[in-house]
Design a protein around this motif. Structure first.
Motif, short mmCIF file in Angstrom:
data_model
loop_
_atom_site.label_atom_id
_atom_site.label_comp_id
_atom_site.label_asym_id
_atom_site.label_seq_id
_atom_site.Cartn_x
_atom_site.Cartn_y
_atom_site.Cartn_z
N LEU A 189 0.86 -1.11 0.15
CA LEU A 189 -0.06 -0.08 -0.06
C LEU A 189 0.88 1.07 -0.01
N LEU A 190 1.95 1.27 0.73
CA LEU A 190 2.79 2.46 0.77
C LEU A 190 3.54 2.82 -0.31
N ALA A 191 4.15 1.42 -1.12
CA ALA A 191 4.61 1.49 -2.06
C ALA A 191 3.90 2.06 -3.36
N MET A 192 2.89 1.56 -3.30
CA MET A 192 1.76 2.12 -4.32
C MET A 192 1.53 3.76 -4.18
N ASN A 193 1.20 4.05 -3.02
CA ASN A 193 0.94 5.54 -2.90
C ASN A 193 2.19 6.41 -3.07
N ALA A 194 3.47 5.74 -3.00
CA ALA A 194 4.73 6.52 -3.47
C ALA A 194 4.93 7.23 -4.48
N VAL A 195 4.09 6.10 -5.57
CA VAL A 195 4.31 6.26 -7.01
C VAL A 195 2.87 6.77 -7.67
N SER A 196 1.91 6.67 -7.17
CA SER A 196 0.42 6.87 -7.62
C SER A 196 -0.40 7.40 -6.64
N ARG A 197 -1.55 8.11 -7.22
CA ARG A 197 -2.48 8.81 -6.43
C ARG A 197 -3.46 7.41 -6.17
N GLY A 198 -4.39 7.40 -5.21
CA GLY A 198 -5.09 6.38 -4.74
C GLY A 198 -6.66 7.07 -4.66
N TRP A 199 -7.44 6.17 -4.23
CA TRP A 199 -8.99 6.52 -4.03
C TRP A 199 -9.72 5.86 -2.86
N PHE A 200 -10.28 6.54 -2.21
CA PHE A 200 -10.96 5.84 -1.07
C PHE A 200 -12.55 5.97 -1.25
N SER A 201 -13.17 5.00 -1.11
CA SER A 201 -14.69 4.87 -1.15
C SER A 201 -15.10 4.89 0.30
N SER A 202 -16.02 5.87 0.77
CA SER A 202 -16.49 5.80 2.02
C SER A 202 -17.72 4.93 2.29
N GLU A 203 -18.19 4.36 1.20
CA GLU A 203 -19.14 3.02 1.53
C GLU A 203 -18.30 1.70 1.91
N VAL A 204 -19.24 0.87 2.52
CA VAL A 204 -18.50 -0.26 3.05
C VAL A 204 -18.10 -1.10 1.89
N GLY A 205 -16.72 -1.39 2.01
CA GLY A 205 -16.15 -2.47 0.81
C GLY A 205 -15.76 -3.63 1.38
N LEU A 206 -15.75 -3.97 2.57
CA LEU A 206 -15.30 -5.30 3.28
C LEU A 206 -15.58 -5.37 4.44
N ARG A 207 -16.03 -6.71 4.84
CA ARG A 207 -16.40 -7.25 6.13
C ARG A 207 -15.04 -7.86 6.48
N TYR A 208 -14.52 -7.42 7.46
CA TYR A 208 -13.16 -7.96 7.80
C TYR A 208 -13.24 -8.87 9.10
N ARG A 209 -13.25 -10.16 8.96
CA ARG A 209 -13.73 -11.13 10.02
C ARG A 209 -12.47 -11.03 11.13
N LYS A 210 -12.92 -10.93 12.58
CA LYS A 210 -12.13 -11.21 13.71
C LYS A 210 -12.31 -12.44 14.28
N TRP A 211 -11.28 -13.26 14.21
CA TRP A 211 -11.25 -14.67 14.76
C TRP A 211 -10.19 -15.17 15.23
N PRO A 212 -10.04 -16.11 16.26
CA PRO A 212 -8.67 -16.33 17.14
C PRO A 212 -7.72 -17.05 16.08
N GLY A 213 -8.14 -17.58 15.10
CA GLY A 213 -6.94 -18.12 13.97
C GLY A 213 -6.31 -17.17 13.10
N GLN A 214 -6.88 -16.02 12.95
CA GLN A 214 -6.21 -14.99 11.98
C GLN A 214 -4.78 -14.89 12.16
N ALA A 215 -3.90 -14.67 11.24
CA ALA A 215 -2.38 -14.28 11.36
C ALA A 215 -2.31 -13.05 12.56
N THR A 216 -3.26 -11.99 12.21
CA THR A 216 -2.83 -10.91 12.98
C THR A 216 -3.21 -10.96 14.43
#
Length: 253
Positions: A189-216
């Motif tokens: 993400l940071l590398a892309m933004n170093a060389v290119s403009r991006g876009w942000f949509s304020s509408e929900v684009g992802l449901r990010y699951r939280k669960w004990p087995g996830q890597a994070t």
């Protein structure tokens, strides 16, 4: 280049049971006429646990390979990226209706934009969702803005890398995801933004699951020494790219 969006998913055995819900969310997407999607699922490893969970659909490609982490799996999946755009969808996450069409419209209507992100909600084990304050305004994200925010806010970007939608040629030019044990998507993400403009949509684009087995959620992910090392490499790469004259698209300021 084909009018196709490549959905790239890295998966390992613990997250494979969630593929069915990810597939359901993908099938609910509606695209403009002439556009289609191809879901490339790359197992991070070579177990016998994932294949039975892969949907039987001609639009789905499943591959396996040596374990190397999600960044390696996603980058290997690019061998089958036969479309103009690449969309990230982790195996345990879901796309709300309309997410793909909004991402596509943002880049089709703005040829000087290289990538898009969107608002994300945490999907909790009980099925409820939680959002966050501080999202940027709907619209363009200027080059270098992500690094500046990330550096000033304890290594937290203002947009979520798991929502990424990117032009395939830009992704390939940057070498795919970083060769890190974690934060490989933030590094991209940071590398892309170093060389290119991006876009942000304020509408929900992802449901990010939280669960004990996830890597994070694993202890190793928050080990201070490793985290500081990862962040140092991520920052150094973004700053180095920012110093070079190469920009996307070619000739832009």
């Amino acid at each position: 280049m084909r009018r196709r969006i490549i959905i790239v998913t890295a998966v390992h055995a613990p997250s494979a049971p969630f593929l069915a819900e990810a597939y359901t969310s993908l099938c609910a997407q509606e695209l403009p006429g002439g556009w289609d999607w191809h879901w490339v699922i790359q197992e991070d490893g070579m177990s016998s646990d994932v294949a039975p969970q892969v949907p039987a659909d001609e639009r789905v490609t499943f591959r396996q390979g040596r374990a190397g982490g999600p960044g390696v799996a996603r980058t290997m999946a690019l061998a089958h990226a036969d479309g103009a755009y690449v969309k990230v969808l982790d195996a345990d996450d879901q796309l709300p209706p309309g997410a793909l069409a909004r991402d596509l419209a943002a880049l089709e209507e703005n040829p000087d934009i290289g990538w898009a992100t969107s608002r994300a909600l945490d999907l909790l084990p009980d099925g409820s969702t939680v959002g966050f304050e501080g999202d940027p305004a709907n619209g363009p994200i200027e080059r270098g803005a992500v690094l500046a925010h990330w550096k000033a806010n304890s290594y937290r970007a203002q947009v979520h890398p798991a929502t990424l939608f990117v032009r395939r040629d830009l992704l390939l030019a940057l070498g795919g995801w970083m060769a890190l044990p974690a934060s490989e998507d933030t590094g991209l993400l940071l590398a892309m933004n170093a060389v290119s403009r991006g876009w942000f949509s304020s509408e929900v684009g992802l449901r990010y699951r939280k669960w004990p087995g996830q890597a994070t959620s694993q202890t190793a992910h928050t080990d201070t020494a490793e985290r500081d090392t990862r962040m140092a490499v991520v920052e150094a790469r973004a700053r180095a790219l920012g110093h070079f004259p190469w920009r996307y698209p070619a000739g832009s300021d």
